[in-house]
Scaffold this motif. Structure first.
Motif, short mmCIF file in Angstrom:
data_model
loop_
_atom_site.label_atom_id
_atom_site.label_comp_id
_atom_site.label_asym_id
_atom_site.label_seq_id
_atom_site.Cartn_x
_atom_site.Cartn_y
_atom_site.Cartn_z
N GLU A 312 2.22 -5.24 1.48
CA GLU A 312 2.40 -4.99 2.91
C GLU A 312 2.98 -3.61 3.18
N ASP A 313 3.97 -3.19 2.39
CA ASP A 313 4.57 -1.86 2.59
C ASP A 313 3.56 -0.75 2.34
N ASP A 314 2.71 -0.93 1.32
CA ASP A 314 1.66 0.06 1.04
C ASP A 314 0.72 0.21 2.23
N HIS A 315 0.34 -0.91 2.83
CA HIS A 315 -0.55 -0.85 4.00
C HIS A 315 0.12 -0.14 5.17
N ALA A 316 1.40 -0.42 5.36
CA ALA A 316 2.11 0.21 6.47
C ALA A 316 2.19 1.72 6.26
N ARG A 317 2.51 2.15 5.04
CA ARG A 317 2.60 3.59 4.76
C ARG A 317 1.23 4.25 4.84
N PRO A 323 -3.35 7.75 4.01
CA PRO A 323 -4.56 6.94 3.85
C PRO A 323 -5.05 6.81 2.42
N GLU A 324 -4.63 7.75 1.54
CA GLU A 324 -5.06 7.66 0.14
C GLU A 324 -4.56 6.38 -0.52
N LEU A 325 -3.42 5.85 -0.03
CA LEU A 325 -2.92 4.59 -0.58
C LEU A 325 -3.88 3.44 -0.30
N LEU A 326 -4.51 3.46 0.85
CA LEU A 326 -5.40 2.38 1.24
C LEU A 326 -6.69 2.37 0.44
N ALA A 327 -6.98 3.47 -0.22
CA ALA A 327 -8.17 3.53 -1.07
C ALA A 327 -7.87 3.03 -2.47
#
Length: 511
Positions: A312-317, A323-327
């Motif tokens: 959840e924290d990764d999605h929030a950041r 946006p690179e985290l979401l990939a």
């Protein structure tokens, strides 16, 4: 620990608390495990012996959970059949595993004729109306006596997928595999044991990704609600009716749910998705219209999820400016040893691309009948499963998946992974979904071809999409042509079916 022992502990601890609600009624923890125990003894009384394979063709419902636990309690090997595959594939699985019995729902009487004729009425159990041993009678006539609960490394099930030739292959799943997955789902995906007031909704088939939550919620004493063949509106209604707190879906259904929602459900504490990443705009839409409490997890038929988790924290950041985290597929879970390696199996430096290898308790011990097969595709190297997925590791032990090795397109001497091109396409506002395949081409070897669908009230012409790609990708990665369709074909697990797309394009079939 075995699944049977886990079930008995849940019954002793949670007693009359509601455990499962489905189209076929409801069960308390005591009722659920007592019925599973009686079914287990009845199956053994039919002449089955621990270690024999039993095929199971049941819709989402209380009976599905009972059957799962009963087979584990009896020491039998569960072989769940996907109703969407159909008789031909079921029969091929039966031949491969040497099935000793079938448990089926009466609605599939006509489709299971060949399976049943090969086993006989004595080894066929029917839920509802149909040929075979009546499910209800077996419960009522089960003999008394103790059950052997077996050992953690006993085979609990076979999970089938297609080999490199399309012939089904069964990944072996032991009790240890399933319980390791359940513990990792509990601590890494759910963030800890669910509270007693938690409610999990099985909106997708419980023989796939949704079924990974059966044991975690059973262990926690929390309620599970079963839906069968539900659409987005029915799912939203069930979330409201049962005050659902947790749900897991494939990305395509998440986006359908987001489009159908008129207001975010107030009860949701987690919405998980798996099977493939979601485009950033789809994630943003799900966060705004459903819940910001999003979790992604990654795994395989041969290596039970979660291997990695994007929490959840990764999605929030990611939505707040990274946006690179979401990939990414998220961080590696402690229960597994995951590395990215070259062809020789040796790890490559951080940031470099290679094949994802994995070992640990959630990983299969191999395939059933492996000694007689030469088309199994995946293999082991120095104790690590070669997943066939291509990726790279980044800071903090995060994994970025590039693509599937088998989906790679070779065009003009360059290797192009479809996922990179698809991610560029889905950045174009108004795109609902996209897939990229390689078609035979005399000049290029393979010609990159895109197929896409649009969101409601959006009109994107193929020329616009091609221009968009040229602005964002190197020339050798740009599609040479694009085709707009209403919907992209999905496989039985809800993923975009690239092979079917390529077949339709090559045969000039209309969607």
């Amino acid at each position: 620990m075995t699944i049977g022992l886990l079930a008995r502990r849940a019954a002793a601890r949670f007693g009359d608390r509601p455990a499962v609600i489905g189209p076929d009624g409801g069960r308390s923890f005591t009722e659920l495990v007592d019925r599973a125990d009686r079914l287990a003894r009845a199956l053994l009384a039919l002449g089955l012996r621990p270690g024999e394979r039993v095929m199971e063709l049941l819709p989402n419902g209380c009976a599905l959970v009972e059957s799962d636990l009963a087979l584990a309690l009896a020491g039998l090997v569960r072989v769940p059949l996907n109703p969407r595959l159909g008789p031909r594939e079921w029969e091929r699985m039966a031949d491969d595993c040497g099935a000793g019995a079938l448990i089926y729902d009466g609605r599939y009487t006509e489709e299971t004729e060949a399976l049943r004729s090969g086993l006989g009425a004595a080894r066929t159990v029917v839920l509802g109306e149909g040929p075979g041993q009546p499910w209800t009678r077996l419960h009522d006539t089960a003999p008394a006596g103790p059950l052997r609960l077996g050992h953690a490394d006993d085979l609990a099930g076979l999970a089938y997928s297609s080999g490199t030739t399309g012939h089904p292959k069964g990944a072996r799943r032991t009790h240890r595999n399933r319980i390791a997955s359940a513990l990792a789902m509990t601590h890494e995906v759910l963030g800890g044991p669910p509270a007693r007031d938690s409610v999990y909704l099985h909106a997708g088939p419980a023989i796939h990704t949704s079924g990974l939550f059966v044991l975690p919620f059973l262990m926690a004493g929390a309620l599970q609600v079963m839906l069968d063949h539900a659409d987005a509106e029915q799912i939203l209604h069930a979330i409201d009716e049962y005050q659902v707190t947790h749900i897991a879906l494939v990305p395509t259904m998440v986006d359908r749910l987001a489009h159908a929602a008129t207001a975010p459900p107030s009860s949701l504490r987690m919405l998980a998705y798996a099977g493939s990443p979601m485009p950033v705009e789809h994630i943003r839409r799900a966060s705004e219209r459903l819940t910001p409490r999003l979790v992604q997890y990654y795994g395989l038929v041969e290596a039970m999820p979660p291997l990695t988790v994007l929490d959840e924290d990764d999605h929030a950041r990611g939505l707040a400016g990274r946006p690179e985290l979401l990939a990414s597929a998220g961080r590696i879970c402690p229960a597994v040893d995951l590395r990215v390696a070259g062809e020789d199996g040796r790890p490559v430096p951080e940031g470099e691309t290679g094949e994802v290898l994995v070992s640990g308790d959630p990983v299969t011990t191999g395939y059933f009948n492996a000694a007689d097969r030469d088309d199994l595709g995946k293999s082991f190297i120095d104790g690590y499963l070669r997943t066939g997925d291509v990726g790279r590791l980044g800071p903090g032990g995060r994994l970025w998946l590039t693509d599937r090795r088998n989906d790679m397109i070779i065009t003009g001497g360059y290797n192009v992974y479809p996922r990179e091109v698809e991610e560029a396409i889905t950045c174009l506002p108004g795109i609902a979904s996209a897939a990229v395949v390689g078609l035979p081409d005399e000049r290029w070897g393979q010609r990159i071809t895109a197929v896409y669908s649009c969101l409601p009230d959006h009109e994107i012409e193929p020329s616009q999409l091609l221009t968009h790609c040229r602005d964002r990708l190197p020339s050798h990665k740009c599609p040479k042509s694009a085709h707009r369709v209403t919907d992209l074909p999905l496989n039985v697990t809800g993923k975009i079916h690239r092979r079917e797309i390529a077949r339709r394009l090559m045969n000039a079939e209309r969607w």
